[in-house]
Write an enzyme that holds these catalytic residues in place. Structure first.
Site, PDB file in Angstrom:
ATOM      1  N   GLU C 281      74.055  67.023   7.860  1.00 28.21           N
ATOM      2  CA  GLU C 281      73.439  66.586   6.692  1.00 28.21           C
ATOM      3  C   GLU C 281      71.981  66.089   6.782  1.00 28.21           C
ATOM      4  O   GLU C 281      71.294  66.233   5.991  1.00 28.21           O
ATOM      5  CB  GLU C 281      74.562  65.289   6.223  1.00 28.21           C
ATOM      6  CG  GLU C 281      74.013  65.108   4.681  1.00 28.21           C
ATOM      7  CD  GLU C 281      75.295  64.337   4.257  1.00 28.21           C
ATOM      8  OE1 GLU C 281      76.371  64.395   4.319  1.00 28.21           O
ATOM      9  OE2 GLU C 281      75.061  63.127   3.605  1.00 28.21           O
ATOM     10  N   GLU C 284      70.204  69.352   6.870  1.00 30.72           N
ATOM     11  CA  GLU C 284      70.383  69.700   5.449  1.00 30.72           C
ATOM     12  C   GLU C 284      69.120  69.202   4.628  1.00 30.72           C
ATOM     13  O   GLU C 284      68.554  69.858   3.835  1.00 30.72           O
ATOM     14  CB  GLU C 284      71.437  69.772   4.838  1.00 30.72           C
ATOM     15  CG  GLU C 284      71.718  70.369   3.594  1.00 30.72           C
ATOM     16  CD  GLU C 284      72.993  69.895   2.713  1.00 30.72           C
ATOM     17  OE1 GLU C 284      73.801  69.395   3.279  1.00 30.72           O
ATOM     18  OE2 GLU C 284      73.089  70.370   1.525  1.00 30.72           O
ATOM     19  N   CYS C 308      80.530  62.798   1.446  1.00 33.39           N
ATOM     20  CA  CYS C 308      81.559  62.145   2.326  1.00 33.39           C
ATOM     21  C   CYS C 308      82.721  61.606   1.409  1.00 33.39           C
ATOM     22  O   CYS C 308      83.854  61.495   1.876  1.00 33.39           O
ATOM     23  CB  CYS C 308      81.101  61.021   3.374  1.00 33.39           C
ATOM     24  SG  CYS C 308      79.569  61.170   3.869  1.00 33.39           S
ATOM     25  N   SER C 328      75.095  67.423  -1.159  1.00 36.95           N
ATOM     26  CA  SER C 328      75.089  68.214   0.085  1.00 36.95           C
ATOM     27  C   SER C 328      76.617  68.934   0.488  1.00 36.95           C
ATOM     28  O   SER C 328      77.405  68.809  -0.126  1.00 36.95           O
ATOM     29  CB  SER C 328      75.230  67.021   1.129  1.00 36.95           C
ATOM     30  OG  SER C 328      75.535  67.503   2.467  1.00 36.95           O
ATOM     31  N   LYS C 367      91.337  61.039  -0.010  1.00 32.52           N
ATOM     32  CA  LYS C 367      91.386  62.010   1.050  1.00 32.52           C
ATOM     33  C   LYS C 367      92.736  62.920   0.998  1.00 32.52           C
ATOM     34  O   LYS C 367      92.578  63.846   1.524  1.00 32.52           O
ATOM     35  CB  LYS C 367      91.316  61.155   2.409  1.00 32.52           C
ATOM     36  CG  LYS C 367      89.987  60.742   2.640  1.00 32.52           C
ATOM     37  CD  LYS C 367      88.999  61.425   3.286  1.00 32.52           C
ATOM     38  CE  LYS C 367      87.588  60.683   3.220  1.00 32.52           C
ATOM     39  NZ  LYS C 367      86.611  61.877   3.395  1.00 32.52           N
ATOM     40  N   GLU C 370      91.504  65.423  -1.124  1.00 38.66           N
ATOM     41  CA  GLU C 370      90.386  66.326  -0.442  1.00 38.66           C
ATOM     42  C   GLU C 370      91.063  67.187   0.529  1.00 38.66           C
ATOM     43  O   GLU C 370      90.752  68.648   0.712  1.00 38.66           O
ATOM     44  CB  GLU C 370      89.502  65.546   0.294  1.00 38.66           C
ATOM     45  CG  GLU C 370      88.463  66.146   0.923  1.00 38.66           C
ATOM     46  CD  GLU C 370      87.444  65.322   1.654  1.00 38.66           C
ATOM     47  OE1 GLU C 370      87.988  64.390   2.405  1.00 38.66           O
ATOM     48  OE2 GLU C 370      86.193  65.645   1.766  1.00 38.66           O
ATOM     49  N   GLU C 375      89.405  74.860  -0.936  1.00 40.36           N
ATOM     50  CA  GLU C 375      88.122  75.160  -0.147  1.00 40.36           C
ATOM     51  C   GLU C 375      88.294  74.864   1.313  1.00 40.36           C
ATOM     52  O   GLU C 375      87.648  75.090   2.302  1.00 40.36           O
ATOM     53  CB  GLU C 375      87.048  74.522  -0.651  1.00 40.36           C
ATOM     54  CG  GLU C 375      86.802  74.566  -2.184  1.00 40.36           C
ATOM     55  CD  GLU C 375      87.303  73.646  -2.851  1.00 40.36           C
ATOM     56  OE1 GLU C 375      88.582  73.822  -3.372  1.00 40.36           O
ATOM     57  OE2 GLU C 375      86.781  72.764  -3.450  1.00 40.36           O
ATOM     58  N   CYS C 524      83.896  52.634   2.108  1.00 41.83           N
ATOM     59  CA  CYS C 524      85.205  52.743   2.440  1.00 41.83           C
ATOM     60  C   CYS C 524      86.114  51.865   2.930  1.00 41.83           C
ATOM     61  O   CYS C 524      87.474  51.662   2.629  1.00 41.83           O
ATOM     62  CB  CYS C 524      85.135  53.928   3.636  1.00 41.83           C
ATOM     63  SG  CYS C 524      84.221  55.466   3.318  1.00 41.83           S
TER      64      CYS C 524
END
Lengths: 389, 170, 599
Positions: C281, C284, C308, C328, C367, C370, C375, C524
């Site tokens: 990141e 990036e 994230c 990102s 999560k 996710e 993907e 988190c």
């Protein structure tokens, strides 16, 4: 009708006289006069109108609002319908005086959806009043401007509760909120707002022109003025009657040709059921609830059926927020159904009466606090009629 | 007819543009849509959400709160019979039977031709002239079986005239 | 200092600030007033009517949570009237709640159950609900069981006010009121971002996460399966709460021991993948900045957002799909780790990736969603098989008969078990940004960040939106283009704050280069999968634990992690390289906020 001189709202009225007098007096004096009249809200809760105005007038704000509560939904009540239909200018003038007194430039009539057929009458009255400069810009060449709009409800009894009404206007579900803050501090668009019942506003032009002393000649010491009573049920002449506060049920029944009643529901579904033995009690803020709804039942009526009708009403019309009202009314209706089948024990009935007390004590708003009244009073008055049938 | 078709979408936009883009206009907007289209369908809810910025779920929450608003398509004429006590003890049940028999539907239903819906309402403030009902924006008190039939006939006639271009009576 | 008002509560006299609620005042006086619809993170509702008290001079009882003290008052919290009202209201709630306590995940942490016990409830006063009325919605990461709903609206206030996601609604009126998803659609079909904050605030078991425990046991019990667990920093700072530790006790090493005893084959540190994220990141960010600031490439979007937080990712997909190019392309640490485990690590230890099961211990409900995104299969199959929340892991450990407190400290497995302090602080809001700054600044200038003890304090704390500016001076030759440029960064936590930021961005009043967003309040550590209850104090304690652990580490910068460098040397090549691109980066799906078409 008897006692002609004791009428106020059904007496003479000249549109604009009250407003002109108010403009002469100045805002502070108007508030003082209404306070001195001891006028109390005619929607049922009976909050002193002058005090409400004073609290709102005191607030510093760039914008304030006057709302006329025309969400008349209490079963058995239709006096506001009559006023809206026959005396809309009086209402609008009362609103303008209220606006002048508290420093508001905009007013709304919250008209219940069921009364949509009255909208045209009200609109026409607004136009006519504006044309005559009793509303609009620089009223009667003063620097006071006041406009009135109609805000249409959509079928919710609880919106008659002023906090719910404001939530509804603010674009939320019509749920009563916590107080404080009061509408006088945080109301429509979160601005200081006065919410007054239709009938309450109608007394205002009279109080301003004729003075608080004259007003107090009507009624009792704590319940000044007259009151419109909506009379229905088993009477020969149902309709709207203007009577002095403090009148007994018996006197009222005589006025409306309702002799031979088994019981009278005073104050609507959320009021009290009064049996013959209590017909000598007065209707006023210090007596039986003076909401104005009078439903008369004759000796053929099944009081359990009446109670069921009321409880169905509350189960449906509760906003459903707070536990005692949402679940409590449901349990009371369930109890009525058990009584119908003769399945409700005396012990369980006691449990339900205790539930009623808790609802009165701990519900969030007036709806839940008063909805057990019918249950308690009908059960008390007619216990032998309804138990173990 | 859903509010998704083009002409209807224009009418919907017109209703929206009559109101300020403000949350306090939510109920007035919904009332207008409900009156114009007879219900508030999901496409209308999306458009109201776009216009006012109020999330669709909250709009749905508001719609379901008020008994006059609905997502379900109602008939052209919504008959709302008062079931509260003064009307109830004045013979409401008989009126119920007349209405159901005449229209061939039960309360809560709409006739197949989409003309009439039958609903109950709580007190409509006509207790001095019971039993009473609302049909759209009009109120009818002192109902008797005979009077109900006459009223229904007059509405059927207006519907007929409307269909064949004689202009509505409404 | 605002005005002080004297109050008398029962026999205690004290002074409170004007506007204090009776509930707060009672707490100050050391009195406990029971509550149900009240939650310290949420707007006051005052609807359960459990906390009612007597206020002298007022006719009815008042909800202590909703009553601001504005003048001297006398309060009674324990009178016959108060006790009776509480008991009756509690009984009313109980009669509507479908209470199958044995089979409820909230057995033991249910606030309704606690109240029933406190009030000695030994029967149903009113006829109780005997059969469940609603079907349970298990359509996605969050499970919704309306039979247990008591209409306290905590979830509504969480979803609409606190998070401003608005996937939930209050429908109907009176006794028909339902607390439900918008239009009562399955959760998978509404704008739910799976943040799970509603679960943390639900007093009963009406909302919970979709537990994969049975499937994980199956994998562990299957001798052919190599079951790997990666643990994120936030669960380690919170799982102790499930085992009797005070909030803010980090139990990383004891947890490692527990996980070995539960039967996981390898135990790795998600911080390692957090370091990997920083490498990717950070690179990036620098690439984007160069293209945008130097090359004038308008197709490159700045500010760049962190990616994230899967709750945040789904939030932006729903509410700001036109800004997806700002996100990102980096996968989250969890997903990066999965992709590396099933390729590099599988080859290294000679295990068929098909026989490898990757479990991620996360503070997060999103999560779960996710790892099931289509993907997230760049390794050939699912990169991560199961997302397991802190609460669910506690069950797994308890079920194994393990007493966490009695266990020795044990380390992670290696390689891939070494994480830096920078990776660790990902757990707290602002942590990703701080970790990125520590590395990017040093990579660009060759010097450590100019903050005492490497602590980038301006972006720490619990303020909803925080920002910082850092001017680059004397960069290394290859970063001369950054010389004199002031990098502006912002941090937001909770999607309501993200929304504020996004609206300002839309107005064009923001000039940040890099923005960190975490969907959950506190980051988190306040995730939807964390132990219940949650409160600002509990989250602050967890944050302290995380920052303290960072300070104890020698390795505190991602780019100095030798195992990361080894991974690039042996496998990936360089950040943003070909293989990185394939395994560690992803794309997003514009979803929009309206899902009603075709209803």
């Amino acid at each position: 009708m008897k006692n002609e001189k004791k009428k106020i709202l059904f007496g003479e009225f000249v549109t604009g006289a009250g407003l002109a007098r108010a403009l002469e007096m100045g805002a502070g004096k108007v508030v003082d006069e209404v306070k001195a009249s001891k006028l109390r809200g005619r929607g049922g809760a009976g909050f002193p109108t002058g005090l409400k105005w004073e609290l709102t007038a005191k607030q510093e704000s760039d914008e304030k609002f006057v709302i006329c509560n025309a969400d008349e939904g209490e079963p058995g009540t239709f006096k506001d319908r009559l006023l809206l239909m026959e005396q809309p200018e009086k209402i609008l003038e009362g609103m303008a005086i209220a606006g002048f007194a508290i420093g508001a430039a905009r007013g709304f009539v919250y008209l219940r959806g069921e009364y949509i057929y009255l909208r045209k009458i009200l609109e026409d009255a607004i136009v006519s009043m504006t044309e005559r400069n009793f509303l609009g810009k620089n009223i009667q060449d003063s620097d006071f401007s006041f406009d009135v709009e109609i805000f249409l409800g959509a079928g919710a009894y609880v919106c008659g509760e002023e906090f719910a009404l404001i939530s509804s206007m603010n674009g939320y579900r019509g749920e009563p909120r916590n107080k404080p803050p009061y509408p006088s501090e945080v109301g429509f668009r979160d601005k200081p707002t006065v919410v007054n019942n239709v009938e309450t506003l109608c007394y205002v032009p009279y109080i301003v022109t004729k003075g608080s002393e004259w007003f107090k000649e009507h009624g009792t010491q704590a319940s000044t003025g007259t009151k419109l009573f909506s009379v229905s049920g088993d009477v020969k002449h149902p309709g709207v009657y203007e009577l002095e506060l403090g009148i007994t049920v018996n006197q009222l029944l005589t006025e409306v040709s309702g002799e031979g009643a088994k019981s009278v529901q005073v104050g609507g579904a959320s009021g009290l059921n009064v049996a013959e033995k209590d017909f000598d009690k007065p209707i006023c803020f210090e007596g039986l609830p003076p909401g104005g709804s009078i439903i008369v039942f004759n000796h053929k009526r099944d009081m359990l059926h009446v109670l069921k009708n009321f409880m169905e009403f509350f189960v449906e019309e509760s906003c459903g927020q707070c536990t005692p009202c949402r679940e409590g009314n449901y349990r009371l209706l369930e109890g009525v159904k058990m009584l119908e089948k003769g399945e409700c024990s005396v012990r369980y009935l006691k449990e339900l009466e205790a539930l009623c007390d808790v609802m009165k004590d701990s519900a969030k708003c007036g709806l839940g606090q008063t909805s057990p009244n019918a249950f308690l009073s009908i059960v008390e008055n007619f216990k032998t009629e309804i138990l173990y049938r | 007819m859903t509010t998704g078709t083009r002409a209807v979408a224009d009418e919907l936009q017109e209703i929206l543009l009559n109101h300020e883009k403000d949350r306090t206009q939510l109920l007035p907007i919904l009332v207008d849509i409900n009156k114009y289209f007879g219900h508030i369908d999901s496409n209308a809810i999306i458009e109201v959400s776009r216009y006012t910025g109020v999330p669709i779920g909250e709009i749905h929450g508001v719609i379901t709160f008020y008994s006059f608003l609905g997502q379900k398509k109602r008939g052209r004429f919504v008959i709302r019979l008062c079931r509260t006590i003064s009307c109830d003890i004045a013979g409401k049940d008989q009126i119920v039977r007349v209405l159901e028999k005449e229209l061939g539907i039960h309360f809560g239903e709409t006739t197949d031709d989409g003309v009439f819906s039958l609903e109950y309402t709580n007190c409509i403030g006509m207790c001095d002239n019971p039993p009473a009902m609302l049909i759209n924006d009009k109120v009818y008190g002192g109902l008797t079986p005979e009077r109900v039939v006459d009223i229904l006939d007059s509405f059927k006639l207006s519907e007929y005239q409307d269909m064949f271009g004689y202009g509505g009576v409404e | 200092m605002s005005e002080m008002i004297p109050v008398q509560i029962d026999d205690i006299t004290c002074e409170v600030e004007k506007g204090t609620t009776i509930l707060q005042a009672c707490k100050c006086a050391g009195l406990r007033v029971p509550t149900l619809c009240h939650h310290p993170d949420l707007e006051v509702a005052g609807i359960c009517r459990i906390c009612v008290v007597e206020v002298e001079g007022m006719s009815g009882l008042q909800a202590a949570c909703a009553f601001p003290i504005r003048q001297p008052i006398k309060v009674r919290t324990n009178s016959p009237r108060v006790r009776r009202a509480r008991r009756v209201n509690l009984d009313l709630i109980l009669s509507e709640h479908y209470g199958d306590c044995y089979t409820c995940t909230r057995n033991g942490t249910c606030e309704l159950q606690d109240l029933a016990r406190e009030y000695g409830v030994d029967r149903y006063r009113y006829p109780s609900t005997t059969a469940p009325k609603f079907r349970i919605d298990r359509s996605t990461a969050i499970v919704r069981d309306q039979n247990k709903c008591i209409s306290c609206k905590r979830c509504i206030r969480t979803c609409i006010d606190l998070q401003q996601v608005s996937a939930l609604e209050t429908a109907n009126r009176g006794h028909d009121v339902l607390i439900q998803t918008a239009f009562n659609k399955p959760i998978s079909e509404v704008v739910c971002i799976n943040c799970g904050q509603c679960i943390n605030r639900c007093p009963t078991g009406a909302l919970r996460s979709n537990m994969p425990n049975e499937l994980i046991w199956q994998a562990i019990d299957d001798p052919e399966k190599h079951v790997i667990i990666q643990t994120a920093p936030s669960p380690r700072a919170a799982i102790g709460e499930e085992f009797g530790y005070e909030p803010g006790t980090s139990v990383t090493k004891k947890l490692n021991a527990a996980l070995r005893r539960v039967g996981f084959d390898s135990i790795f540190d998600t911080n390692f993948a957090a370091d990997l994220t920083i490498m990717e990141e950070g690179t990036e960010l620098l690439t984007r900045l160069k293209k945008a600031l130097v090359d004038g490439d308008s197709s490159v979007k700045v500010p760049m957002f962190t990616s994230c937080s899967p709750g945040w990712v789904k939030y932006i997909e729903h509410y700001y799909p036109e800004y997806l190019d700002h996100l990102s392309t980096c996968k989250s640490p969890q997903q990066m780790f999965g992709a590396i485990l099933k390729t590099y690590y599988a080859k290294k230890i000679g295990v068929n990736p098909d026989k490898m099961v990757v479990v991620a211990l996360m503070p997060c409900v999103a999560k779960k969603f996710e790892c099931n995104r289509p993907e997230m299969t760049d390794s050939g199959g699912k990169d991560v098989d199961f997302g397991l929340t802190t609460r669910e892991m506690a069950v797994l450990i308890k079920e194994s008969g393990i007493h966490l407190k009695d266990l020795p400290d044990e380390d992670f497995d290696h390689p891939l078990g070494l994480g830096s302090g920078a990776g660790l602080i990902f757990g707290a809001t602002g942590g990703v940004m701080e970790a990125a700054i520590r590395s990017v600044y040093e990579i660009v200038t060759g010097r450590p960040v100019p903050f005492k003890g490497l602590d980038v304090t301006p972006i720490r704390g619990m303020e909803g939106i925080r920002d910082a500016a850092l001017t680059i001076e004397n960069p290394l030759p290859e970063y001369q283009w950054l010389d004199g440029i002031t990098l502006k960064v912002a941090v937001a936590h909770g999607t309501a704050n993200a929304k504020l930021l996004m609206e300002r961005l839309k107005e064009g009043t923001l000039d940040y280069h890099f923005i960190e967003v975490m969907a959950c309040p506190g980051g988190c550590l306040g995730g939807g999968g964390q132990p219940i209850p949650t409160s600002p104090e509990i989250r602050a304690a967890r944050a302290r634990a995380i920052y303290a652990e960072d300070h104890e580490l020698v390795l505190r910068k991602s780019h100095e992690n030798p195992e990361i460098n080894q991974l690039y040397a042996e496998f990936l090549g360089e950040p943003l390289g070909h293989l990185s691109h394939k395994l560690l980066h992803t794309h997003y799906t514009p979803r929009g906020r309206f899902f009603l078409e075709g209803i």
